[in-house]
Scaffold this motif. Structure first.
Motif, PDB file in Angstrom:
ATOM      1  N   THR A   1       7.862  28.169  54.443  1.00 18.39           N
ATOM      2  CA  THR A   1       8.324  27.038  53.633  1.00 18.39           C
ATOM      3  C   THR A   1       8.340  27.451  52.170  1.00 18.39           C
ATOM      4  O   THR A   1       7.435  28.123  51.696  1.00 18.39           O
ATOM      5  N   LEU A   2       9.390  27.035  51.517  1.00 14.09           N
ATOM      6  CA  LEU A   2       9.506  27.377  50.105  1.00 14.09           C
ATOM      7  C   LEU A   2       8.776  26.355  49.261  1.00 14.09           C
ATOM      8  O   LEU A   2       8.840  25.164  49.523  1.00 14.09           O
ATOM      9  N   ASP A   3       8.070  26.838  48.275  1.00 17.18           N
ATOM     10  CA  ASP A   3       7.334  25.932  47.402  1.00 17.18           C
ATOM     11  C   ASP A   3       7.448  26.438  45.970  1.00 17.18           C
ATOM     12  O   ASP A   3       6.593  27.171  45.486  1.00 17.18           O
ATOM     13  N   PHE A   4       8.548  26.067  45.331  1.00 15.94           N
ATOM     14  CA  PHE A   4       8.752  26.534  43.961  1.00 15.94           C
ATOM     15  C   PHE A   4       7.771  25.874  42.991  1.00 15.94           C
ATOM     16  O   PHE A   4       7.441  26.439  41.959  1.00 15.94           O
ATOM     17  N   ALA A   5       7.294  24.668  43.370  1.00 12.48           N
ATOM     18  CA  ALA A   5       6.366  23.971  42.487  1.00 12.48           C
ATOM     19  C   ALA A   5       5.099  24.797  42.259  1.00 12.48           C
ATOM     20  O   ALA A   5       4.505  24.767  41.177  1.00 12.48           O
ATOM     21  N   ALA A   6       4.713  25.573  43.283  1.00 13.24           N
ATOM     22  CA  ALA A   6       3.473  26.355  43.176  1.00 13.24           C
ATOM     23  C   ALA A   6       3.542  27.392  42.054  1.00 13.24           C
ATOM     24  O   ALA A   6       2.518  27.772  41.496  1.00 13.24           O
TER      25      ALA A   6
ATOM     26  N   THR B   1       4.020  26.031  37.598  1.00  9.65           N
ATOM     27  CA  THR B   1       2.976  25.395  36.794  1.00  9.65           C
ATOM     28  C   THR B   1       3.177  25.844  35.342  1.00  9.65           C
ATOM     29  O   THR B   1       3.819  26.862  35.096  1.00  9.65           O
TER      30      THR B   1
ATOM     31  N   THR C   1      -0.238  34.062  42.933  1.00  9.09           N
ATOM     32  CA  THR C   1       0.131  32.924  43.781  1.00  9.09           C
ATOM     33  C   THR C   1       0.444  33.310  45.222  1.00  9.09           C
ATOM     34  O   THR C   1       0.445  32.450  46.098  1.00  9.09           O
TER      35      THR C   1
ATOM     36  N   ARG D   1       3.199  33.753  46.234  1.00 12.00           N
ATOM     37  CA  ARG D   1       4.491  33.130  46.510  1.00 12.00           C
ATOM     38  C   ARG D   1       5.576  34.182  46.245  1.00 12.00           C
ATOM     39  O   ARG D   1       6.322  34.081  45.268  1.00 12.00           O
TER      40      ARG D   1
ATOM     41  N   GLU E   1       9.533  33.061  46.232  1.00 13.76           N
ATOM     42  CA  GLU E   1       9.906  32.188  45.113  1.00 13.76           C
ATOM     43  C   GLU E   1       9.894  32.965  43.791  1.00 13.76           C
ATOM     44  O   GLU E   1      10.811  32.846  42.980  1.00 13.76           O
TER      45      GLU E   1
END
Lengths: 231, 239
Positions: free
Chosen positions: A2-7, A10, A193, A195, A198
């Motif tokens: 799952t993509l989570d650009f919010a992570a 910040t 992160t 991530r 992203e």
């Protein structure tokens, strides 16, 4: 996955990425200007009817064309401080030495390639132009600067734009000596992160956007040149 | 100068072949292996993409063009990071830095070589395709038997130029600690601590000798190909 650009968006990480992007742009812009000026100078020196001058320029060009960009950065960062006067080294160390050495390596390398592009552009001009300029009472340097170089640069525009793209991409190598440009920043954010997708997507978007802008400029110049040749 | 000779005596073998045969191959040998495998693996792909770029099928042409543009827009370093992330996802297990670098180099090189292939095809007279098609050969036959053999032969100098740029690009493998020449020299410098000038002179000189001689070779090949391509035309003109 799952993509989570919010992570990664910040305030802290956004700040790192933005400052990385700014550093990349600053490195590119300043290296480009210095490279362009140096290349013009190299062309002027290299086309003087004086053997040692030609040889010096040719050696400069061959050095930069036959050694990897990364190694040239290392030579400046690791080896040159031993050879430069102490006062210079102290000054550079006090003023973000990583950025300065990366900038020097990048612009000298680009200058070598750009000077070759301009030289081919210059060779495409008829010899009589220099003779005409001299006959009109201009000095060698004036003829070069005001008559020949502007035309040569126009003829050399397509390869110069390609070289600009190469220079822009090469700024990413500055991360190897710790310059916090875009690639460095994205790896830093990724490390914190995890991530990966992203973070690299954002960094890649940055490079692709600017590279595409440079490529579009190149395509536009090509079209204009073709149209000019058609008439 | 004495220091350089001393470093070459003590670390020359390490810089040339790494830990081999006791350990993995490294140094200059690995640099050349990386560049060669990069060229050999990207060559067939680049022919496909290069032909795809000028395909009469607009969807294929656009897809190939998009691949080339995006890869050319990214720094090699970014591609290495992507390969590090994506290759394990695809094959389902972690991969070595060496594999990562080869994958990234092949993708990067394919985009540039594809442009070389495309330019070489476009440089051939258009009449060749038309003649071959009107003789009843299919598009694939025309490409395979008429166009590509000539185009790829003419492109040999550009392909060799790409090899030179590959040799230089392998140095970026340093970033993910693949033990090629640049990384080996970095290690030697870290061990010696006080001889950075000498170590980096050796490193730069090694690349210079290889790339400079390859460049000379390219010029030689260029002249040869030029004369061999001119000869039949000259013979025809004489007859």
């Amino acid at each position: 996955m799952t993509l989570d650009f919010a992570a990664i968006l910040t305030p802290q990480y956004t700040q790192w990425m933005l400052s990385g992007a700014m550093t990349s742009l600053a490195l590119f812009a300043s290296a480009w200007v210095l490279a362009f000026l140096t290349a013009s100078l190299l062309v002027a020196i290299g086309s003087a009817p004086f053997r040692p001058a030609q040889f010096t320029v040719a050696t400069f060009v061959e050095y930069h064309r036959n050694i990897p960009m990364l190694v040239q950065i290392f030579v400046w960062y690791f080896a040159m401080p031993q050879l430069l006067p102490d006062a210079w080294t102290t000054w550079i160390n006090a003023h973000n030495s990583e950025f300065i050495f990366a900038l020097i390596a990048l612009f000298l390398n680009s200058a070598a390639y750009m000077s070759e592009d301009m030289r081919s552009g210059l060779r495409s001009l008829p010899r009589e132009q220099m003779e005409a300029g001299r006959a009109l009472g201009l000095s060698y340097l004036q003829t070069m600067r005001d008559v020949l170089l502007p035309q040569a640069i126009r003829a050399a525009l397509p390869p110069l734009i390609n070289q600009s793209l190469a220079l822009f991409k090469a700024t990413s190598l500055a991360m190897a000596i710790g310059v916090a440009e875009m690639t460095y920043a994205s790896r830093q954010v990724e490390n914190e992160t995890y991530r990966t997708f992203e973070t690299f997507a954002i960094a890649s978007a940055f490079y692709v956007t600017l590279s595409f802008a440079i490529m579009a400029l190149g395509a536009w110049v090509d079209r204009r040149n073709q149209k000019a040749a058609g008439h | 100068m004495q220091d350089i000779i001393a470093i070459l005596r003590d670390y020359g073998l390490l810089l040339a072949i790494g830990q081999f045969p006791e350990g993995p191959i490294g140094g200059l040998a690995l640099t050349l292996i990386l560049a060669l495998s990069g060229l050999l693996l990207s060559f067939p792909l680049s022919v496909l993409i290069g032909v795809g770029r000028i395909s009469p099928n607009p969807a294929v042409a656009r897809l190939a063009a998009a691949f080339v543009s995006v890869v050319r827009a990214l720094p090699l370093l970014m591609l290495i990071f992507w390969a590090y992330f994506i290759v394990p996802l695809i094959i389902g297990q972690t991969v070595s830095g060496l594999t990562t670098v080869i994958v990234a180099l092949v993708v990067y090189e394919t985009a540039y070589l594809a442009e070389v292939v495309r330019a070489a095809i476009l440089a051939l007279p258009k009449g060749q395709v038309e003649a071959s098609r009107s003789l009843g050969l299919s598009y694939v036959q025309t490409m395979k038997d008429i166009i590509l053999p000539q185009a790829l032969f003419n492109a040999i100098p550009s392909i060799l130029n790409q090899f030179i740029s590959l040799v230089k690009n392998t140095s970026v493998a340093y970033i993910i600690s693949v033990d090629e020449l640049t990384y080996a020299a970095y290690q030697v410098n870290a061990q010696l601590l006080t001889k950075p000038v000498e170590v980096y002179v050796i490193l730069a000189a090694t690349y210079f000798i290889i790339c400079f001689s390859l460049n000379r070779l390219v010029k030689l090949v260029e002249r040869r190909i030029h004369t061999s391509r001119q000869a039949p035309i000259a013979a025809e003109a004489a007859a």
